[in-house]
Design an enzyme around this catalytic site. Structure first.
Site, PDB file in Angstrom:
ATOM      1  N   HIS A 139       0.871  -1.178   0.000  1.00 18.12           N
ATOM      2  CA  HIS A 139       0.000   0.000   0.000  1.00 18.12           C
ATOM      3  C   HIS A 139       0.907   1.227   0.000  1.00 18.12           C
ATOM      4  O   HIS A 139       1.768   1.378   0.885  1.00 18.12           O
ATOM      5  CB  HIS A 139      -0.922  -0.018   1.226  1.00 18.12           C
ATOM      6  CG  HIS A 139      -1.890  -1.158   1.192  1.00 18.12           C
ATOM      7  ND1 HIS A 139      -2.102  -2.009   2.244  1.00 18.12           N
ATOM      8  CD2 HIS A 139      -2.691  -1.587   0.178  1.00 18.12           C
ATOM      9  CE1 HIS A 139      -3.009  -2.920   1.889  1.00 18.12           C
ATOM     10  NE2 HIS A 139      -3.373  -2.691   0.637  1.00 18.12           N
ATOM     11  N   ARG A 180      -5.458  -7.322  -2.521  1.00 17.80           N
ATOM     12  CA  ARG A 180      -6.655  -8.131  -2.767  1.00 17.80           C
ATOM     13  C   ARG A 180      -6.638  -8.654  -4.207  1.00 17.80           C
ATOM     14  O   ARG A 180      -7.657  -9.041  -4.747  1.00 17.80           O
ATOM     15  CB  ARG A 180      -7.936  -7.307  -2.543  1.00 17.80           C
ATOM     16  CG  ARG A 180      -8.084  -6.741  -1.139  1.00 17.80           C
ATOM     17  CD  ARG A 180      -8.314  -7.799  -0.069  1.00 17.80           C
ATOM     18  NE  ARG A 180      -8.526  -7.194   1.243  1.00 17.80           N
ATOM     19  CZ  ARG A 180      -7.542  -6.798   2.059  1.00 17.80           C
ATOM     20  NH1 ARG A 180      -6.276  -6.971   1.719  1.00 17.80           N
ATOM     21  NH2 ARG A 180      -7.824  -6.242   3.222  1.00 17.80           N
ATOM     22  N   GLU A 186       1.494  -5.699  10.670  1.00 19.09           N
ATOM     23  CA  GLU A 186       0.689  -4.456  10.695  1.00 19.09           C
ATOM     24  C   GLU A 186       1.101  -3.659  11.921  1.00 19.09           C
ATOM     25  O   GLU A 186       0.926  -4.133  13.040  1.00 19.09           O
ATOM     26  CB  GLU A 186      -0.805  -4.773  10.792  1.00 19.09           C
ATOM     27  CG  GLU A 186      -1.445  -5.278   9.508  1.00 19.09           C
ATOM     28  CD  GLU A 186      -1.818  -4.149   8.538  1.00 19.09           C
ATOM     29  OE1 GLU A 186      -1.516  -2.966   8.812  1.00 19.09           O
ATOM     30  OE2 GLU A 186      -2.418  -4.484   7.496  1.00 19.09           O
ATOM     31  N   TYR A 196     -10.412   0.978   5.527  1.00 12.88           N
ATOM     32  CA  TYR A 196     -11.493  -0.006   5.534  1.00 12.88           C
ATOM     33  C   TYR A 196     -12.886   0.607   5.438  1.00 12.88           C
ATOM     34  O   TYR A 196     -13.872  -0.121   5.374  1.00 12.88           O
ATOM     35  CB  TYR A 196     -11.399  -0.911   6.760  1.00 12.88           C
ATOM     36  CG  TYR A 196     -10.219  -1.879   6.741  1.00 12.88           C
ATOM     37  CD1 TYR A 196      -9.377  -1.960   5.630  1.00 12.88           C
ATOM     38  CD2 TYR A 196      -9.953  -2.710   7.805  1.00 12.88           C
ATOM     39  CE1 TYR A 196      -8.295  -2.832   5.616  1.00 12.88           C
ATOM     40  CE2 TYR A 196      -8.883  -3.593   7.793  1.00 12.88           C
ATOM     41  CZ  TYR A 196      -8.053  -3.645   6.703  1.00 12.88           C
ATOM     42  OH  TYR A 196      -6.997  -4.515   6.689  1.00 12.88           O
TER      43      TYR A 196
HETATM   44 ZN    ZN Z   1      -1.462  -2.049   4.176  1.00 14.81          ZN
END
Ligand code: ZN
EC number: 3.5.1.15
Length: 288
Positions: free
Chosen positions: A15, A65, A162, A273
């Protein structure tokens, strides 16, 4: 199996706005000796260079994804991330990478979360070891299924890291250093295993097993009608009991958790999200 690992890939920038992993990977590329250990080879690469350059999460779709097996074989899926996922999956196969460690950050208060996909006992033991290296380490376990579309699913073994809470596009020095040390702890653990001198794993430790997600209350147009309740904000991995406040509307009306057992929410109010319809993920605590 951990014992058969010959090559590891450390990945960042899946990301494009998650700077902790991106700058760590840049450091490892500049000083490759930092990630070399006895018994296996380690490489480091940025997965979504273009998104990193632009400073955005992704260009067309979420790269993390885009690794579904069927999608990777589908020649009609050719947008930027779909094509990129095919290249990365191919590289992981061709270079015979056994373990991928994908470095992410989150706006949720996740500390140093080690995400295990599936129930590999070796990786669970390794994660147990990691909980002793920093009190902020948490283990989150997800089921791995055929529909799994995470980058790590393109290798035999995968771990997602994370770290947070940190905003997108922001570097937090302490979190950077803690993440760096977590990576070294993983490499040291694997090296010790290769040398036949395994590092100690606590006889018992807690991990959190994902059981579902909760969306924001929304109207018929899909617009959110409430926010994370202030008492729940940044309370990742803390118990949420039936009847505890979970959301608050813009008029100040409280909405309470309706479940019938205590759960441990994670990814609470993760910025990325909102578009996925996830206000938080629910887990149950498992004592190993
Ligand atoms: Zn991420």
């Amino acid at each position: 199996m951990i014992a058969s690992i010959k090559k590891i890939a450390l990945v960042g920038g899946t990301h494009g706005g998650e700077l902790t992993g991106i700058f760590l990977i840049k450091k490892f590329k500049q000083y490759p000796h930092l990630i070399q250990r006895y018994g296996f080879e380690s490489i480091a690469f940025i997965s979504n260079e273009k998104a990193v350059e632009v400073g955005t999460r992704y260009i067309d779709i979420d790269l993390n994804r885009a690794f579904n097996c069927q999608d990777l074989k589908n020649p009609q899926l050719i947008n930027y991330e779909q094509s990129l996922a095919k290249k990365i999956a191919q590289r992981i196969q061709q270079e015979k990478i056994d373990l991928v460690i994908d470095l992410h950050s989150t706006t949720s208060n996740m500390g140093l979360t080690v995400i295990l996909h599936g129930d590999n006992p070796d990786l669970l033991k390794m994660a147990g070891y990691l909980t002793q290296t920093n009190s902020k380490v948490r283990i989150l376990q997800h089921e791995l299924n055929k529909q799994s579309s995470y980058l790590i699913s393109s290798a035999e073994l995968g771990v997602t890291i994370e770290v947070g809470a940190v905003a997108n596009g922001v570097l937090d020095a302490k979190l950077f250093q803690e993440t760096e040390n977590l990576v070294y702890a993983i490499l040291d653990y694997l090296e010790a295993d290769k040398k036949g001198q395994p590092l100690p794993v606590p006889p018992s430790f807690t991990y959190y097993s994902a059981i579902g997600t909760v969306d924001y209350p929304r109207n018929e147009q899909g617009k959110i009608q409430a926010m994370i309740h202030p008492q729940l904000q940044f309370q990742d991995y803390q118990p949420l009991n039936p009847g505890n406040p979970i959301f608050i509307t813009f008029d100040g009306e409280e909405i309470f958790y309706q479940g019938d057992e205590t759960v441990y929410p994670v990814f609470i109010n993760e910025a990325a999200y909102y578009e996925k319809g996830t206000a938080m993920c629910l887990t149950k605590a498992v004592r190993n």
